[in-house]
Each structure stands twice: as structure tokens, then as C-alpha cells.
Design a protein around this motif. Structure first.
Motif, PDB file in Angstrom:
ATOM      1  N   LEU A  12       1.524  -1.690  -9.933  1.00  8.87           N
ATOM      2  CA  LEU A  12       2.396  -2.773 -10.425  1.00  8.87           C
ATOM      3  C   LEU A  12       3.811  -2.430  -9.960  1.00  8.87           C
ATOM      4  O   LEU A  12       4.510  -1.646 -10.602  1.00  8.87           O
ATOM      5  CB  LEU A  12       2.347  -2.877 -11.951  1.00  8.87           C
ATOM      6  CG  LEU A  12       0.970  -3.024 -12.609  1.00  8.87           C
ATOM      7  CD1 LEU A  12       1.124  -3.207 -14.118  1.00  8.87           C
ATOM      8  CD2 LEU A  12       0.221  -4.213 -12.030  1.00  8.87           C
ATOM      9  N   ASP A  13       4.205  -3.011  -8.843  1.00 15.04           N
ATOM     10  CA  ASP A  13       5.444  -2.575  -8.199  1.00 15.04           C
ATOM     11  C   ASP A  13       6.660  -2.784  -9.103  1.00 15.04           C
ATOM     12  O   ASP A  13       6.930  -3.892  -9.554  1.00 15.04           O
ATOM     13  CB  ASP A  13       5.635  -3.331  -6.873  1.00 15.04           C
ATOM     14  CG  ASP A  13       6.617  -2.612  -5.974  1.00 15.04           C
ATOM     15  OD1 ASP A  13       7.787  -2.457  -6.374  1.00 15.04           O
ATOM     16  OD2 ASP A  13       6.229  -2.183  -4.873  1.00 15.04           O
ATOM     17  N   GLY A  14       7.381  -1.685  -9.343  1.00 17.16           N
ATOM     18  CA  GLY A  14       8.653  -1.764 -10.063  1.00 17.16           C
ATOM     19  C   GLY A  14       8.555  -1.857 -11.576  1.00 17.16           C
ATOM     20  O   GLY A  14       9.585  -1.939 -12.243  1.00 17.16           O
ATOM     21  N   VAL A  15       7.350  -1.860 -12.125  1.00 16.75           N
ATOM     22  CA  VAL A  15       7.248  -2.072 -13.575  1.00 16.75           C
ATOM     23  C   VAL A  15       7.595  -0.781 -14.329  1.00 16.75           C
ATOM     24  O   VAL A  15       6.941   0.244 -14.151  1.00 16.75           O
ATOM     25  CB  VAL A  15       5.836  -2.571 -13.962  1.00 16.75           C
ATOM     26  CG1 VAL A  15       5.699  -2.677 -15.482  1.00 16.75           C
ATOM     27  CG2 VAL A  15       5.563  -3.920 -13.303  1.00 16.75           C
ATOM     28  N   VAL A  51      13.068   3.776  -4.268  1.00 20.20           N
ATOM     29  CA  VAL A  51      12.721   2.549  -3.535  1.00 20.20           C
ATOM     30  C   VAL A  51      11.241   2.589  -3.155  1.00 20.20           C
ATOM     31  O   VAL A  51      10.676   3.664  -2.937  1.00 20.20           O
ATOM     32  CB  VAL A  51      13.594   2.366  -2.259  1.00 20.20           C
ATOM     33  CG1 VAL A  51      15.040   2.104  -2.635  1.00 20.20           C
ATOM     34  CG2 VAL A  51      13.495   3.565  -1.338  1.00 20.20           C
ATOM     35  N   SER A  52      10.649   1.395  -3.038  1.00 23.72           N
ATOM     36  CA  SER A  52       9.218   1.292  -2.763  1.00 23.72           C
ATOM     37  C   SER A  52       8.838   1.988  -1.461  1.00 23.72           C
ATOM     38  O   SER A  52       7.775   2.590  -1.364  1.00 23.72           O
ATOM     39  CB  SER A  52       8.806  -0.177  -2.660  1.00 23.72           C
ATOM     40  OG  SER A  52       9.240  -0.874  -3.795  1.00 23.72           O
ATOM     41  N   SER A  53       9.713   1.870  -0.456  1.00 21.87           N
ATOM     42  CA  SER A  53       9.375   2.385   0.871  1.00 21.87           C
ATOM     43  C   SER A  53       9.283   3.909   0.896  1.00 21.87           C
ATOM     44  O   SER A  53       8.749   4.480   1.843  1.00 21.87           O
ATOM     45  CB  SER A  53      10.394   1.900   1.900  1.00 21.87           C
ATOM     46  OG  SER A  53      11.697   2.177   1.442  1.00 21.87           O
ATOM     47  N   THR A 199       5.754  -8.644  -9.094  1.00 23.42           N
ATOM     48  CA  THR A 199       6.504  -8.079 -10.225  1.00 23.42           C
ATOM     49  C   THR A 199       7.900  -7.625  -9.792  1.00 23.42           C
ATOM     50  O   THR A 199       8.893  -7.938 -10.449  1.00 23.42           O
ATOM     51  CB  THR A 199       5.723  -6.880 -10.790  1.00 23.42           C
ATOM     52  OG1 THR A 199       5.308  -6.055  -9.702  1.00 23.42           O
ATOM     53  CG2 THR A 199       4.488  -7.334 -11.563  1.00 23.42           C
ATOM     54  N   ASP A 200       7.974  -6.915  -8.678  1.00 23.23           N
ATOM     55  CA  ASP A 200       9.265  -6.425  -8.157  1.00 23.23           C
ATOM     56  C   ASP A 200      10.182  -7.600  -7.816  1.00 23.23           C
ATOM     57  O   ASP A 200      11.361  -7.619  -8.165  1.00 23.23           O
ATOM     58  CB  ASP A 200       8.997  -5.553  -6.923  1.00 23.23           C
ATOM     59  CG  ASP A 200      10.282  -5.052  -6.268  1.00 23.23           C
ATOM     60  OD1 ASP A 200      10.667  -3.904  -6.507  1.00 23.23           O
ATOM     61  OD2 ASP A 200      10.889  -5.831  -5.495  1.00 23.23           O
ATOM     62  N   ARG A 201       9.607  -8.616  -7.149  1.00 22.60           N
ATOM     63  CA  ARG A 201      10.415  -9.774  -6.751  1.00 22.60           C
ATOM     64  C   ARG A 201      10.965 -10.486  -7.993  1.00 22.60           C
ATOM     65  O   ARG A 201      12.128 -10.860  -8.042  1.00 22.60           O
ATOM     66  CB  ARG A 201       9.581 -10.773  -5.945  1.00 22.60           C
ATOM     67  CG  ARG A 201       8.976 -10.217  -4.693  1.00 22.60           C
ATOM     68  CD  ARG A 201      10.058  -9.857  -3.681  1.00 22.60           C
ATOM     69  NE  ARG A 201       9.433  -9.321  -2.490  1.00 22.60           N
ATOM     70  CZ  ARG A 201       8.997  -8.077  -2.362  1.00 22.60           C
ATOM     71  NH1 ARG A 201       9.148  -7.217  -3.342  1.00 22.60           N
ATOM     72  NH2 ARG A 201       8.427  -7.672  -1.251  1.00 22.60           N
ATOM     73  N   SER A 249       3.072   2.496 -11.485  1.00 22.27           N
ATOM     74  CA  SER A 249       4.171   1.826 -10.784  1.00 22.27           C
ATOM     75  C   SER A 249       4.912   2.850  -9.937  1.00 22.27           C
ATOM     76  O   SER A 249       4.670   4.054 -10.042  1.00 22.27           O
ATOM     77  CB  SER A 249       5.125   1.143 -11.770  1.00 22.27           C
ATOM     78  OG  SER A 249       5.780   2.096 -12.578  1.00 22.27           O
ATOM     79  N   ASP A 250       5.821   2.356  -9.110  1.00 19.96           N
ATOM     80  CA  ASP A 250       6.502   3.230  -8.154  1.00 19.96           C
ATOM     81  C   ASP A 250       7.949   3.538  -8.547  1.00 19.96           C
ATOM     82  O   ASP A 250       8.536   4.495  -8.062  1.00 19.96           O
ATOM     83  CB  ASP A 250       6.461   2.615  -6.747  1.00 19.96           C
ATOM     84  CG  ASP A 250       7.066   1.219  -6.706  1.00 19.96           C
ATOM     85  OD1 ASP A 250       7.060   0.528  -7.747  1.00 19.96           O
ATOM     86  OD2 ASP A 250       7.543   0.813  -5.635  1.00 19.96           O
ATOM     87  N   HIS A 251       8.548   2.705  -9.386  1.00 20.10           N
ATOM     88  CA  HIS A 251       9.919   2.933  -9.872  1.00 20.10           C
ATOM     89  C   HIS A 251      10.131   2.016 -11.058  1.00 20.10           C
ATOM     90  O   HIS A 251       9.241   1.206 -11.373  1.00 20.10           O
ATOM     91  CB  HIS A 251      10.969   2.670  -8.781  1.00 20.10           C
ATOM     92  CG  HIS A 251      10.834   1.351  -8.099  1.00 20.10           C
ATOM     93  ND1 HIS A 251      11.309   0.187  -8.637  1.00 20.10           N
ATOM     94  CD2 HIS A 251      10.227   0.992  -6.928  1.00 20.10           C
ATOM     95  CE1 HIS A 251      11.028  -0.824  -7.824  1.00 20.10           C
ATOM     96  NE2 HIS A 251      10.352  -0.365  -6.780  1.00 20.10           N
ATOM     97  N   GLY A 252      11.261   2.126 -11.706  1.00 19.91           N
ATOM     98  CA  GLY A 252      11.542   1.248 -12.830  1.00 19.91           C
ATOM     99  C   GLY A 252      12.522   0.150 -12.450  1.00 19.91           C
ATOM    100  O   GLY A 252      12.855  -0.030 -11.267  1.00 19.91           O
TER     101      GLY A 252
HETATM  102 ZN   LIG Z   1       8.753  -0.901  -5.566  1.00 15.08          ZN
END
Ligand SMILES: [Zn+2]
Length: 425
Positions: A12-15, A51-53, A199-201, A249-252
């Protein structure tokens, strides 16, 4: 379908940990709530920078950037001061699916474009440019087109036509879920990874809608998470006892108050200079430059022997680092401290690619978003975004507590990667 235990990973990207917990507690995500109740749920440290990358390559390899070689969304071509965008070809460590004895299905993991042949299915995620280079095997292209599969939403629309953008976010989610159902049923896989990136967007553009129940898009925001929870419910209903489910997730994220332009400060304090009359961009940096920043806040000393027009000698480097630390640790905007932490590269990275790492990485304090753009005419501004990434603030949720026995107390994204590797190999 094979009888071997399978591993399912849902991203869940950014959650942020806190948001997932709040949505579970409030009944927005009832299925996730049940997994939290019976499983293992912990805050997790994102990558640095957050960051996601950088975070997703750390998750899929179980290695830090010093080993996998990806330090940010952009990088510089050696000896040129020209930008490049690192992609999956630049990843210097093996993704976990290369270690897996059975087939893997990998859907929408950021920074995995272009795809390459592997044992299973790979549909790359953000940034994927050409559809045909985003899908392996190619025989799947037709089916994905029938499902109206989209590699990503068109985020530019959020600036001009929010309703269209939200339609796009919703259609992408629906198609992603349909694609997952098709792949789940039609391949004999051992590991399945699916990342949700809408989610990130949404958090970048609609953090205000999340915080304000009266906002006209508040319900859209919640519905997006409800739909993801339903997809998770569908997946859990199909699990058999030995299967492992890892959700992470990858970050908050948090509310963005001000964008802060790091290179603007470097230029105004004499660390960064451009050729006379030239546009302020990397290729026009003058040799008087002592340091510059790449997004979001990776500082590089313009060192002799390392960069084309490097000016700082090895002997002067430590004084330059100390000056930069002094400059950024004392930076205040509106009476508030801007920088929460300054990391030196050897404190956060290790491995054969340490030489390509930024010398310092800045972590912003609450509300401030650090940017590496060189063209800003001011130090701080309010941009179109309402949400920004945060560190540490990611989460890790595992259905089977036994799997997490060896996990460190304060796990980070590379620990999650190691956990995934131990499940699949
Ligand atoms: Zn991300």
C-alpha cells in the motif's frame, strides 16, 4: 495449484502505520482489522530518503542503497551533471523473485521498469513508460488491454481536472484488482506481489480531503481504502493455512505545509553557483560550486575527481560537510526548525556503491517538504500538493506471527525484504 505454502505480498504505497491503524479501528478497513487482530503489526522505518524509488528496491532486494545502487528518483550521469532516471536495469541486487524456486507473479511494484524475462509474470509499476516493455510475458498484453489495465494514473490531471483525475484513480484500481484476479487464477504461482499506488497519489493531492470530513472528496478518499480492503478480503478468503500474507507500505505521509528549495539556500549561501547568465540547472553549474542537491534533499559535495567540474579537494571535504550541517541544522522558516535530522552517508549506507551515494541526506521536520529543483526563485513556497512523504512511518503487517520471530524490534524496509526472501527461498 501446488500444495506448497505460498507467499502473498500486498503493498500500500505511502500508507502510514497510524492511518492504517485508524482505518482499521474505525471500520473503514474491517478485513485489515481482523488481520491486525490475529497477526503481527508494527511500524516500519522507510528508506532514507523516504521515496518510493528507493524504498521499493530495498523491499524487493532486502538490501540498502549502498548495495542495490538506487539512491533516488533521479541521478547524475557520471562526469556530466546531466540527469538520468535510474530504472530496473540499474538495480545492482537480485529481486526476491529471482531466488524463488516456483513461479512469481509481480504486479505494479514501483521502479521495476522495464521488465525482463523471469519465471512467472511481471507487470512493472511507476515509472513505466512503454506498455510493451512493462509486461512479461508479452502474451499477457491482450488480456490486460481487455481488462483496461493502466500502468499508472495521469497525475497531471490532478492539477487541472480533479474529477477526471479521481475517475482515473478509481478505474486504475478496478483494473488492477481484475488483473490480480485473472493472474491469481491462471498461473501456478508460489509468490504473488501486488502493490496499490493510487494511495500515494490520493495522499499527495487530497490529504486535506482525508483530514476534513466536510471536504467534497472525503468520501472518495475513504472509499478508495474500502475497495482495497475488499480486495484484501478476497485474497484472505482464498488463502490456505500455510500461506503467508505480508502487507506493507514503503513510507508514510502527512500534511504538507511548505515546500523548501534546498538548492535555493545553497545558492544564496554561496555553496552553489551557475555560469554567468545561464539558466539555473545542473549542466550550468560553475566550478565555484561546493555542493548541490538532488531530489528530495540529497546533498553532494562537488568533489575534485568525482565530478566533471569538481572544486572541493579531499582535504577540504570535511570542513565543507561541517559547514553544510551548520547551515541546515540552523535553518528556520516561520520561526520553526526545518530540518529534523542530517545523515552522513556512511551512517546510513553500506556496500559496493557507497561512492555513488549522496554525502548528506536531510530529513525534514513536520510539514516541510524538501525539494531539489534548482529553478525556484524563493526558499519556500506553497505548491499544489497537500500531502508529503514521511520517515519512518511505514508499516508491516504479517498474518503469521511465527514468521516474525527473528525480526528486529524496530524493523526497516530492508528487514521486510529479508523476511520476504526467507519466505520464498
Ligand atoms: Zn511510495
Amino acid at each position: 495449484m501446488s500444495a506448497n505454502p505460498r507467499t502473498i505480498i500486498i503493498g500500500l504505497d505511502g500508507v502510514p502505520f497510524g492511518m492504517l491503524k485508524a482505518f482499521a479501528d474505525a471500520g473503514v478497513m474491517p478485513c485489515t482489522r481482523a488481520i491486525i487482530r490475529d497477526g503481527f503489526f508494527t511500524p516500519m522505518q522507510s528508506s532514507i530518503p523516504e521515496v518510493s524509488s528507493v524504498a521499493w528496491p530495498s523491499i524487493i532486494t532486502g538490501h540498502n542503497p549502498g548495495q542495490h545502487g538506487i539512491f533516488g528518483f533521479v541521478d547524475m550521469i557520471p562526469d556530466s551533471y546531466k540527469f538520468r532516471f535510474p530504472n530496473f536495469k540499474d538495480l545492482k541486487a537480485e529481486p526476491f523473485w529471482n531466488l524463488c524456486s516456483g513461479q512469481a507473479v509481480i504486479v505494479n511494484v514501483p521502479s521495476t521498469y522495464p521488465v525482463r524475462p523471469m519465471n512467472g509474470v511481471h507487470i512493472s509499476g511507476f515509472v513505466s513508460i512503454d506498455f510493451e516493455k512493462s509486461v512479461y510475458p508479452q502474451s499477457l498484453l491482450l488480456e490486460l488491454r481487455k481488462l483496461d489495465y493502466r500502468l499508472d494514473v495521469d497525475a497531471r490531471k490532478a492539477h487541472t481536472a480533479m474529477d477526471e483525475f479521481l475517475q482515473d484513480v478509481d478505474k486504475s484500481l478496478t483494473a488492477r484488482i481484475k488483473a490480480h484476479q485473472f493472474l491469481w487464477d491462471n498461473y501456478d504461482w508460489q509468490v504473488f506481489m501486488l502493490v496499490f499506488t493510487g494511495t500515494d497519489r490520493l495522499m499527495h493531492f487530497l490529504w486535506d480531503a482525508y483530514e476534513d470530513p466536510a471536504h467534497k472528496h472525503h468520501d472518495f478518499f475513504l472509499d478508495h481504502f474500502k475497495k482495497i480492503d475488499q480486495a484484501i478480503a478476497e485474497i484472505t478468503a482464498k488463502l490456505t493455512a500455510p500461506d503467508s500474507l505480508i502487507i506493507l507500505s514503503d513510507h508514510g505521509f502527512e500534511k504538507l505545509e511548505k515546500e523548501v528549495y534546498v538548492n535555493h539556500l545553497l545558492a544564496s549561501e554561496g555553496f552553489l553557483a551557475f555560469e554567468q547568465g545561464a539558466e539555473p540547472k545542473p549542466v550550468n553549474m560553475a566550478s565555484a560550486t561546493k555542493a548541490f542537491a538532488l531530489d528530495p534533499a540529497r546533498l553532494y559535495i562537488n568533489q575534485k575527481g568525482k565530478f566533471q567540474a569538481g572544486s572541493v579537494s579531499e582535504a577540504d571535504k570535511s570542513a565543507c560537510l561541517a559547514d553544510l550541517e551548520q547551515l541546515f541544522s540552523s535553518l528556520e522558516i516561520d520561526g520553526r526548525k526545518v530540518i529534523k535530522h542530517i545523515y552522513r552517508k556512511q551512517d546510513i549506507y553500506a556496500g559496493p556503491h557507497l561512492n555513488s551515494a549522496p554525502d548528506l541526506v536531510l530529513l525534514a521536520d513536520t510539514g516541510f517538504n524538501l525539494k531539489g529543483a534548482m529553478t525556484s526563485k524563493q526558499l519556500a513556497a506553497k505548491g499544489p500538493f497537500t500531502g508529503k512523504h514521511t520517515y519512518p512511518d511505514a508499516f508491516l503487517l504479517v498474518n503469521n506471527k511465527d514468521l516474525t520471530a527473528d525480526l528486529s524490534e524496530n524493523p526497516c524496509v530492508t528487514d521486510a525484504g529479508k523476511l520476504i526472501k526467507s519466505c520464498v527461498s
